[in-house]
Design a protein around this motif. Structure first.
Motif, PDB file in Angstrom:
ATOM      1  N   GLN A  50      20.033   6.072 -17.838  1.00  0.00           N
ATOM      2  CA  GLN A  50      20.598   5.053 -18.715  1.00  0.00           C
ATOM      3  C   GLN A  50      20.720   3.730 -17.983  1.00  0.00           C
ATOM      4  O   GLN A  50      20.492   2.675 -18.560  1.00  0.00           O
ATOM      5  CB  GLN A  50      21.964   5.489 -19.232  1.00  0.00           C
ATOM      6  N   LEU A  51      21.068   3.773 -16.718  1.00  0.00           N
ATOM      7  CA  LEU A  51      21.171   2.542 -15.940  1.00  0.00           C
ATOM      8  C   LEU A  51      19.811   1.875 -15.790  1.00  0.00           C
ATOM      9  O   LEU A  51      19.694   0.658 -15.839  1.00  0.00           O
ATOM     10  CB  LEU A  51      21.768   2.829 -14.561  1.00  0.00           C
ATOM     11  N   GLN A  52      18.765   2.682 -15.609  1.00  0.00           N
ATOM     12  CA  GLN A  52      17.426   2.128 -15.430  1.00  0.00           C
ATOM     13  C   GLN A  52      16.864   1.573 -16.733  1.00  0.00           C
ATOM     14  O   GLN A  52      16.096   0.634 -16.716  1.00  0.00           O
ATOM     15  CB  GLN A  52      16.489   3.200 -14.882  1.00  0.00           C
ATOM     16  N   GLU A  53      17.225   2.154 -17.861  1.00  0.00           N
ATOM     17  CA  GLU A  53      16.673   1.734 -19.142  1.00  0.00           C
ATOM     18  C   GLU A  53      17.399   0.539 -19.748  1.00  0.00           C
ATOM     19  O   GLU A  53      16.979   0.014 -20.767  1.00  0.00           O
ATOM     20  CB  GLU A  53      16.719   2.901 -20.126  1.00  0.00           C
ATOM     21  N   LYS A  54      18.459   0.097 -19.139  1.00  0.00           N
ATOM     22  CA  LYS A  54      19.218  -1.014 -19.678  1.00  0.00           C
ATOM     23  C   LYS A  54      18.362  -2.279 -19.677  1.00  0.00           C
ATOM     24  O   LYS A  54      17.733  -2.624 -18.686  1.00  0.00           O
ATOM     25  CB  LYS A  54      20.478  -1.243 -18.834  1.00  0.00           C
ATOM     26  N   LYS A  55      18.320  -2.943 -20.812  1.00  0.00           N
ATOM     27  CA  LYS A  55      17.534  -4.174 -20.951  1.00  0.00           C
ATOM     28  C   LYS A  55      18.258  -5.331 -20.278  1.00  0.00           C
ATOM     29  O   LYS A  55      19.470  -5.459 -20.374  1.00  0.00           O
ATOM     30  CB  LYS A  55      17.305  -4.511 -22.425  1.00  0.00           C
ATOM     31  N   ARG A  56      17.520  -6.143 -19.614  1.00  0.00           N
ATOM     32  CA  ARG A  56      18.067  -7.329 -18.966  1.00  0.00           C
ATOM     33  C   ARG A  56      17.593  -8.558 -19.713  1.00  0.00           C
ATOM     34  O   ARG A  56      16.462  -8.627 -20.184  1.00  0.00           O
ATOM     35  CB  ARG A  56      17.588  -7.410 -17.517  1.00  0.00           C
ATOM     36  N   ARG A  57      18.447  -9.541 -19.825  1.00  0.00           N
ATOM     37  CA  ARG A  57      18.098 -10.774 -20.537  1.00  0.00           C
ATOM     38  C   ARG A  57      18.422 -11.958 -19.636  1.00  0.00           C
ATOM     39  O   ARG A  57      19.517 -12.068 -19.098  1.00  0.00           O
ATOM     40  CB  ARG A  57      18.884 -10.854 -21.833  1.00  0.00           C
ATOM     41  N   TYR A  58      17.454 -12.823 -19.457  1.00  0.00           N
ATOM     42  CA  TYR A  58      17.636 -14.010 -18.642  1.00  0.00           C
ATOM     43  C   TYR A  58      16.985 -15.177 -19.366  1.00  0.00           C
ATOM     44  O   TYR A  58      15.797 -15.174 -19.645  1.00  0.00           O
ATOM     45  CB  TYR A  58      17.001 -13.810 -17.261  1.00  0.00           C
ATOM     46  N   ARG A  59      17.794 -16.171 -19.704  1.00  0.00           N
ATOM     47  CA  ARG A  59      17.331 -17.374 -20.397  1.00  0.00           C
ATOM     48  C   ARG A  59      16.532 -17.042 -21.657  1.00  0.00           C
ATOM     49  O   ARG A  59      15.460 -17.590 -21.905  1.00  0.00           O
ATOM     50  CB  ARG A  59      16.524 -18.266 -19.479  1.00  0.00           C
ATOM     51  N   GLY A  60      17.062 -16.074 -22.415  1.00  0.00           N
ATOM     52  CA  GLY A  60      16.451 -15.740 -23.694  1.00  0.00           C
ATOM     53  C   GLY A  60      15.273 -14.787 -23.605  1.00  0.00           C
ATOM     54  O   GLY A  60      14.726 -14.384 -24.623  1.00  0.00           O
ATOM     55  N   ILE A  61      14.860 -14.415 -22.411  1.00  0.00           N
ATOM     56  CA  ILE A  61      13.733 -13.501 -22.247  1.00  0.00           C
ATOM     57  C   ILE A  61      14.277 -12.143 -21.835  1.00  0.00           C
ATOM     58  O   ILE A  61      15.058 -12.029 -20.899  1.00  0.00           O
ATOM     59  CB  ILE A  61      12.743 -14.019 -21.175  1.00  0.00           C
ATOM     60  N   GLU A  62      13.839 -11.117 -22.592  1.00  0.00           N
ATOM     61  CA  GLU A  62      14.323  -9.775 -22.289  1.00  0.00           C
ATOM     62  C   GLU A  62      13.357  -9.081 -21.357  1.00  0.00           C
ATOM     63  O   GLU A  62      12.148  -9.095 -21.569  1.00  0.00           O
ATOM     64  CB  GLU A  62      14.425  -8.989 -23.607  1.00  0.00           C
ATOM     65  N   TYR A  63      13.896  -8.505 -20.306  1.00  0.00           N
ATOM     66  CA  TYR A  63      13.085  -7.796 -19.309  1.00  0.00           C
ATOM     67  C   TYR A  63      13.324  -6.328 -19.379  1.00  0.00           C
ATOM     68  O   TYR A  63      14.340  -5.842 -19.641  1.00  0.00           O
ATOM     69  CB  TYR A  63      13.424  -8.306 -17.893  1.00  0.00           C
TER      70      TYR A  63
END
Length: 88
Positions: free
Chosen positions: A75-88
Motif C-alpha cells: 500500500q505504501l508503494q502504490e500510493k500516488k504522488r502529486r507534485y505541481r499538478g502532475i501525478e506520479y
C-alpha cells in the motif's frame, strides 16, 4: 559465571540496542522475573526471532501493529504522488 545463553543474550542486547553488559543483565533479569517460567534460552530464542524489543529499559513483546506487513508495504508503494499538478 555467565553461561553460553546469557552471553548470547547480552551480545544481542549490546549489538541491537546498544546496552552495555551490566545494564543488559539487569534488563534480562527483569524480564526473567516477570516471566518466571522462562529461561535464558527462551529469552535468546525470542530475541533472535525479533519477538522482543527494548522499551524504557524493559524487554517487551513486539505487537502485530508495530510490524510492517507485506500488505502495508504494498500500500505504501502504490500510493500516488502529486507534485505541481502532475501525478506520479
Amino acid at each position: 559465571m555467565i553461561d553460553k545463553h546469557q552471553n548470547n543474550v547480552l551480545t544481542i542486547l549490546f549489538m541491537r540496542f546498544d546496552v552495555n553488559p551490566s545494564e543488559g543483565i539487569k534488563i534480562a533479569e527483569g524480564w526473567l522475573k516477570e516471566y518466571s517460567q522462562e529461561t535464558w534460552e527462551t529469552l535468546l530464542r525470542l530475541l533472535k526471532s525479533n519477538q522482543l524489543t527494548l522499551v524504557n529499559k524493559e524487554l517487551k513483546p513486539v505487537t502485530q501493529s508495530t510490524k510492517i506487513t507485506a500488505k502495508n508495504s504494498n500500500q505504501l508503494q502504490e500510493k500516488k504522488r502529486r507534485y505541481r499538478g502532475i501525478e506520479y
